[in-house]
Design a protein around this motif. Structure first.
Motif, PDB file in Angstrom:
ATOM      1  N   LEU A   1       0.822  -1.213   0.000  1.00 26.57           N
ATOM      2  CA  LEU A   1       0.000   0.000   0.000  1.00 26.57           C
ATOM      3  C   LEU A   1       0.854   1.261   0.000  1.00 26.57           C
ATOM      4  N   LEU A   2       2.000   1.220   0.679  1.00 24.39           N
ATOM      5  CA  LEU A   2       2.889   2.377   0.642  1.00 24.39           C
ATOM      6  C   LEU A   2       3.405   2.634  -0.771  1.00 24.39           C
ATOM      7  N   ARG A   3       3.668   1.559  -1.519  1.00 26.04           N
ATOM      8  CA  ARG A   3       4.102   1.729  -2.908  1.00 26.04           C
ATOM      9  C   ARG A   3       2.997   2.373  -3.736  1.00 26.04           C
ATOM     10  N   GLY A   4       1.751   2.006  -3.426  1.00 28.43           N
ATOM     11  CA  GLY A   4       0.649   2.673  -4.110  1.00 28.43           C
ATOM     12  C   GLY A   4       0.524   4.128  -3.711  1.00 28.43           C
TER      13      GLY A   4
ATOM     14  N   ARG B   1       1.864   2.231  -7.941  1.00 30.43           N
ATOM     15  CA  ARG B   1       0.759   1.369  -8.336  1.00 30.43           C
ATOM     16  C   ARG B   1      -0.498   2.213  -8.526  1.00 30.43           C
ATOM     17  N   ASP B   2      -1.438   1.671  -9.310  1.00 29.28           N
ATOM     18  CA  ASP B   2      -2.633   2.442  -9.651  1.00 29.28           C
ATOM     19  C   ASP B   2      -3.762   2.204  -8.645  1.00 29.28           C
TER      20      ASP B   2
ATOM     21  N   GLU C   1      -6.613   0.590  -8.954  1.00 31.09           N
ATOM     22  CA  GLU C   1      -7.119  -0.786  -8.907  1.00 31.09           C
ATOM     23  C   GLU C   1      -6.279  -1.648  -7.964  1.00 31.09           C
ATOM     24  N   PHE C   2      -4.968  -1.464  -8.034  1.00 26.15           N
ATOM     25  CA  PHE C   2      -4.060  -2.219  -7.167  1.00 26.15           C
ATOM     26  C   PHE C   2      -4.318  -1.881  -5.700  1.00 26.15           C
ATOM     27  N   VAL C   3      -4.432  -0.591  -5.387  1.00 29.27           N
ATOM     28  CA  VAL C   3      -4.623  -0.174  -3.999  1.00 29.27           C
ATOM     29  C   VAL C   3      -5.943  -0.709  -3.451  1.00 29.27           C
ATOM     30  N   ARG C   4      -7.009  -0.602  -4.240  1.00 31.09           N
ATOM     31  CA  ARG C   4      -8.308  -1.104  -3.772  1.00 31.09           C
ATOM     32  C   ARG C   4      -8.275  -2.619  -3.552  1.00 31.09           C
TER      33      ARG C   4
END
Length: 241
Positions: A18-21, A26-27, A29-32
């Motif tokens: 999540l920190l990378r998002g 990351r976009d 969609e990835f975070v969700r």
């Protein structure tokens, strides 16, 4: 005592993702998707009470337990450190080489194959037994990295692989390496990246009753090495992280 909870580990990995998002790697969609995974993990009843309590194990006792399977069981770290050490020592002239924390003699055998007269030092008598069988012509000695049983200015090369994660402070060990090296000698260190230690890459051993234990694992950052090496007058020639 270490409280190892699989749920805590998984949530930690999700947190890193999540920190990378959060910083844009990351976009949406990835975070969700990661947030949804966190909710599923928190609702999983099998993970809720899956924790175990693990004791710290002294390295001598730990390697005594590990010595019987150290060479036969898969060890992914060998695939990283041995090729790197081989590449570094390949162009160096043969001389007297110290394999510091030699274990069962993996690097000692590599050094002997390059024509070096090898001294191996390790704190585990059980590991040294295996090393002597592997390389009977080498000089293996029981000792501590912070008090090496080697005279001053005695060796041309020191190799230390997969060991400094077990020592709490780098300075006493680097001081010993500087003491035993001749002027113009070389020091080669290969160890686990501190981020691997953070993600739990600390060796697990079991006692005679089968109870799990962890060898000490200290997370020395890559930047921690440089100032200590400068104190003991080493010149940094290469660094890979």
């Amino acid at each position: 005592m270490i409280y190892e909870h699989p749920l805590a580990y998984l949530l930690g990995i999700e947190g890193l993702a999540l920190l990378r998002g959060f910083i844009g790697e990351r976009d949406e969609e990835f975070v969700r998707a990661r947030i949804a995974e966190v909710r599923r993990l928190l609702d999983d009843p099998e993970l809720a009470e899956a924790a175990v309590r693990v004791t710290w194990v002294d390295p001598v006792a730990g390697y005594r337990a590990w010595s019987a399977t150290y060479d036969s069981a898969p060890n992914g770290a060998f695939a990283f450190d041995e090729p790197a050490v081989r590449e570094i020592i390949e162009p160096l002239p043969a001389g007297v080489a110290l394999d510091a924390a030699c274990g069962t003699g993996h690097h000692a055998a590599l050094l002997a194959g390059r024509g070096h007269r090898v001294i191996g030092v390790d704190g585990s008598p059980d590991m040294l037994e295996h090393a002597r069988r592997r390389l009977p012509e080498a000089d293996f000695r029981l000792g501590d990295l912070r008090r090496l049983p080697v005279p001053d200015d005695h060796v041309d090369l020191v190799v230390c692989g997969l060991a400094l994660t077990h020592v709490p402070e780098l300075d006493p060990v680097l001081a010993e390496f500087a003491r035993v090296l001749r002027p113009g000698g070389h020091l080669v260190i290969a160890d686990l990246h501190p981020e691997r230690i953070l993600r739990g890459s600390i060796p697990t051993v079991r006692d005679p009753d089968g109870r799990p234990g962890r060898l000490p694992g200290y997370r020395h950052l890559v930047g921690d090495y440089a100032p200590v090496m400068l104190i003991w007058h080493f010149r940094l020639e290469g660094l890979e992280g």
